[in-house]
Design an enzyme around this catalytic site. Structure first.
Site, PDB file in Angstrom:
ATOM      1  N   GLU A   5       0.834  -1.184   0.000  1.00 57.53           N
ATOM      2  CA  GLU A   5       0.000   0.000   0.000  1.00 57.53           C
ATOM      3  C   GLU A   5       0.877   1.245   0.000  1.00 57.53           C
ATOM      4  O   GLU A   5       1.775   1.379   0.826  1.00 57.53           O
ATOM      5  CB  GLU A   5      -0.877  -0.030   1.266  1.00 57.53           C
ATOM      6  CG  GLU A   5      -1.610   1.250   1.517  1.00 57.53           C
ATOM      7  CD  GLU A   5      -2.020   1.386   3.002  1.00 57.53           C
ATOM      8  OE1 GLU A   5      -1.857   0.413   3.758  1.00 57.53           O
ATOM      9  OE2 GLU A   5      -2.488   2.467   3.369  1.00 57.53           O
TER      10      GLU A   5
ATOM     11  N   ASP B 243      -0.928  -1.148   6.116  1.00 57.78           N
ATOM     12  CA  ASP B 243      -0.798  -0.597   7.447  1.00 57.78           C
ATOM     13  C   ASP B 243      -1.910  -1.114   8.342  1.00 57.78           C
ATOM     14  O   ASP B 243      -2.937  -1.588   7.873  1.00 57.78           O
ATOM     15  CB  ASP B 243      -0.867   0.930   7.384  1.00 57.78           C
ATOM     16  CG  ASP B 243       0.508   1.516   7.119  1.00 57.78           C
ATOM     17  OD1 ASP B 243       1.483   0.973   7.673  1.00 57.78           O
ATOM     18  OD2 ASP B 243       0.598   2.484   6.340  1.00 57.78           O
TER      19      ASP B 243
ATOM     20  N   ASP C 279      -3.678   0.741  10.081  1.00 58.79           N
ATOM     21  CA  ASP C 279      -4.661   1.799  10.320  1.00 58.79           C
ATOM     22  C   ASP C 279      -5.902   1.599   9.456  1.00 58.79           C
ATOM     23  O   ASP C 279      -6.054   0.598   8.764  1.00 58.79           O
ATOM     24  CB  ASP C 279      -4.027   3.175  10.091  1.00 58.79           C
ATOM     25  CG  ASP C 279      -3.584   3.353   8.653  1.00 58.79           C
ATOM     26  OD1 ASP C 279      -3.913   2.482   7.807  1.00 58.79           O
ATOM     27  OD2 ASP C 279      -2.899   4.352   8.356  1.00 58.79           O
TER      28      ASP C 279
ATOM     29  N   ASP D  34      -7.043   3.199   6.778  1.00 56.67           N
ATOM     30  CA  ASP D  34      -6.835   3.150   5.330  1.00 56.67           C
ATOM     31  C   ASP D  34      -6.295   1.787   4.916  1.00 56.67           C
ATOM     32  O   ASP D  34      -6.724   1.205   3.929  1.00 56.67           O
ATOM     33  CB  ASP D  34      -5.842   4.227   4.892  1.00 56.67           C
ATOM     34  CG  ASP D  34      -6.491   5.598   4.854  1.00 56.67           C
ATOM     35  OD1 ASP D  34      -7.684   5.647   4.484  1.00 56.67           O
ATOM     36  OD2 ASP D  34      -5.827   6.590   5.200  1.00 56.67           O
TER      37      ASP D  34
END
Ligand code: TSJ
Length: 685
Positions: A465, A538, A540, A542
């Site tokens: 990503e 990640d 997180d 996103d």
């Protein structure tokens, strides 16, 4: 001139020994001369002899050739030409003897006619003698038949009881009518050289003979196969029209035009060593071309030098193709309205592929001492021939277009080629658009894919990503088996999109293309270019979103990868801590707590002294950190994604749509409803 004697002590002088040594070289490496010792090698011997007779016919001195395959594995070839010259060349040996004992008999002496000879691209009839146990040649001329026999390559004559006497003197066999001329060669291939099971195939001989007939109009070739238990009826081949008959024979499907024939000639100058001195020799060169267009898209282009097929083309074909493209553009298409629109964009020029769509053509050049190139010597190298052919074809085709040809046929060809140009340009535009959409490079792989060198089950495709993580991932990977595909744009939600939307999504397209095994129903797992897909996202929101979208895409379009357990997610640690020179990773808060306790128990280390570092994202790791946590098989932690995981992710994908959407009220409500599903702390909403 001293006539050759029958004194056998004179039959073996030093020069004889040299000649025999030359032939021994052929026996040591037969593959170099005839391409092998199997059937193809045997066929080469036959072509060598047949093609020499064909050359005599092509020169206009013979019109009948007979080929006989005998029961005793020998092959006999006869022509009704002038007969190989029997004159004595060096006081001892006849020209006839040299033909069968000297390698490259052509270039050295005589009229030079041999040098134009097809044969095995110049290796000559001596190669056949070199690889035979016995060879007998008979020449009819001057009212008699003369014979020279070879036993184990040495010239001489067989006695009535099968004995052999070495001599260079020709044996006079019988008187014949004074006008009868011709050459007869029979040879017995050496069983020590050729594979025992190798056989001459009648079908191959027939194909070769049929082709040769097209090259020499009016030549009749009769084939006898006496090997089988039942004698086969002799077959006869004759082609009156030469090249145009050949093009007609090669034309498959409906014709667009009549057959166009073009003849021309030119000369070129070549430097040739004569008695050691380089001397200019002017060589004439004839050009013969027959061509037509048929419906369809395939191109059939055959080419020859003398009677030798040039499978890989060469300078003559280059000249032909250049002239075709030039005349089609300058003369044929100059008056077509069909391409007016393309002309404004400067895209109205026909390319070679347009001109040759549905073209059937035979190109032949005739000249002495052709040079061949390439691995299999199937390509003409003589440079000067290109321009001679170019000029002949340019003039001939122009003439056909400007009035020599039937108007309706010229128009039909014009329309066909103009359509080919239109099709190509529009197909290219579509393809370019598709390429652009998928950011495909010229290799057909996505531009941004950093591929690995070895593919297959042991290889991995890392889906990374964001751009910032892609750099360290590329730097830290083992590029032998790890490929990196950075995903930066928006991955389509495959669960909510139709196929068209997925195909048009650049990220989805890049992934599907990189895997290289198709998609959906057409997905063929055995074609997958990588053993595993590893998703690096990640921890997180996103990252989770993208992971969900990727899994949804894989679930819908690359499902067998999931079913076979070949999809993984890298689990980068959330925290790390250094103790001395050792590093410890925690993958969750619980993990961190567990490790903290572990590291402090039984030591004087205090938990507040542990300096836990929280990783913010993949992009913030340096190369070593990323390599350790996500790339190095020794240290990384991968989680295998199950079908169940993917299904959940697919559902969750929808949740993210809501989360990422702009409807604040809806988002709030969603968060309240699903607080257990997402790490609320990490949500920046
Ligand atoms: F391959 C081969 F050499 F063994 C062989 C050659 C086999 C067969 C079946 C035929 C021939 C062959 C050669 N037939 N015809 C000729 N012609 C000449 O060698 C020839 C005849 C006359 C003149 C001349 O200048 O008068 C020149 C040549 C080369």
């Amino acid at each position: 001139m001293v006539p050759p004697t029958e004194n056998s002590s004179q039959a073996y002088d030093e020069h004889s020994i040299q000649l025999i040594e030359g032939l021994d070289a052929v026996r040591k490496r037969p593959g170099m001369y005839i391409g092998g010792t199997g059937p193809e090698g045997l066929h080469h011997l036959v072509w060598e002899i047949v093609d020499n007779a064909v050359d005599e016919a092509a020169a206009g001195f013979a019109n009948l050739i007979e080929v006989t395959l005998h029961k005793d594995r020998s092959v006999e070839v006869t022509d009704n030409g002038r007969g190989i010259p029997t004159g004595v060349k060096d006081g001892k040996r006849t020209a006839l003897e040299y033909v069968f004992t000297e390698l490259h008999a052509g270039g050295k002496f005589g009229s030079g006619a041999y040098s134009a000879s097809g044969g095995l691209h110049g290796v000559g009839a001596s190669v056949v003698n070199a690889l035979s146990t016995k060879l007998i040649v008979e020449v009819d001329r001057d009212g008699q038949t003369q014979r020279l026999s070879f036993s184990e390559r040495k010239p001489g004559r067989f006695g009535p009881n099968g004995g052999f006497k070495a001599t260079s003197q020709l044996e006079v066999v019988k008187k014949i009518p004074p006008k009868r001329t011709g050459t007869r060669v029979r040879f017995w291939p050496d069983n020590e050289i050729f594979d025992p099971e190798a056989q001459i195939e009648y079908g191959q001989v027939r194909d070769h003979v049929a082709q040769v007939c097209f090259l020499v109009p009016g030549l009749k070739v009769r084939l006898h196969d006496k090997r089988g238990s039942e004698a086969r009826e002799p077959e006869e081949f004759v082609a009156k029209g030469g090249l145009s008959d050949y093009v007609d024979f090669l034309s498959i499907g409906e014709a667009v035009s009549e057959i166009v024939t073009i003849f021309g000639s030119g000369t070129f100058v070549e430097k040739v060593p004569v008695d050691g001195k380089m001397t200019d020799v002017t060589r004439p060169c004839q050009v013969g071309v027959a061509l037509r267009w048929v419906k369809g898209y395939d191109t059939t282009l055959v080419s020859f030098v003398n009677t030798i097929p040039t499978r890989e083309g060469g300078t003559h074909v280059a000249g032909f193709e250049r002239a075709m493209t030039k005349v089609v553009n300058d003369v044929l298409l100059s008056s077509t309205k069909k391409l007016a629109k393309l002309a404004k964009q400067g895209k109205d020029r026909a390319e070679k592929s347009d001109v040759q769509e549905g073209l059937v053509a035979a190109v032949k050049v005739t000249f002495a001492e052709p040079q061949f190139k390439g691995q299999t010597k199937g390509e003409l190298g003589t440079p000067a021939v290109q321009n001679i052919v170019y000029e002949a074809v340019r003039d001939g085709l122009t003439n056909w277009i400007e009035g020599g040809g039937r108007k309706t046929h010229v128009t039909a060809v014009r329309d066909k080629i103009a359509q080919a140009v239109l099709n190509r340009v529009s197909a290219k535009q579509t393809l370019d658009a598709k390429r652009k959409a998928a950011n495909l490079g010229s290799t057909g792989m996505p531009d941004k894919l950093a591929d690995c060198r070895t593919h297959g089950l042991g290889s991995e495709l890392l889906l990374v990503e964001g751009d910032s993580a892609a750099g360290p991932a590329k730097a830290g990977r083992n590029s032998e088996y790890m490929a990196v595909l950075p995903l930066r744009g928006k991955v389509v939600n495959a669960g909510k999109s139709n196929l068209k939307q997925v195909i048009e999504n650049a990220e989805a397209q890049a992934l599907i293309t990189a895997i290289g095994a198709g998609s959906g129903r057409d997905f063929k797992i055995e074609d997958a270019r990588y053993g595993r897909i590893i998703i690096l996202c990640d921890a997180d929101v996103d990252g989770s979103h993208i992971r969900c979208l990727l899994l949804t895409l894989i679930y819908h379009y690359l499902r067998p990868m999931l079913e076979e357990g070949r999809v993984f997610a890298a689990q980068p640690p959330l925290y790390t801590v250094k103790v001395g020179d050792q590093k410890f990773h925690a993958y969750s808060d619980d993990d961190k707590e567990r490790l903290t306790v572990e590291l402090c128990t039984g030591t004087n280390r205090k938990r507040e002294n542990l300096q836990w570092v929280r990783f913010k994202g993949l992009g913030e790791m340096d190369v070593d950190e990323l390599a350790e946590s996500c790339l190095d098989p020794e240290t990384r932690i991968l989680r295998r994604i199950t079908m169940e995981d993917a299904f959940v992710a697919k559902e969750a994908g929808e949740m993210f749509e809501v989360l990422m959407g702009s409807d604040v009220a809806k988002r709030r409500q969603f968060l309240l409803d699903n607080s257990s599903l997402v790490d609320l702390e990490s949500l920046d909403v």
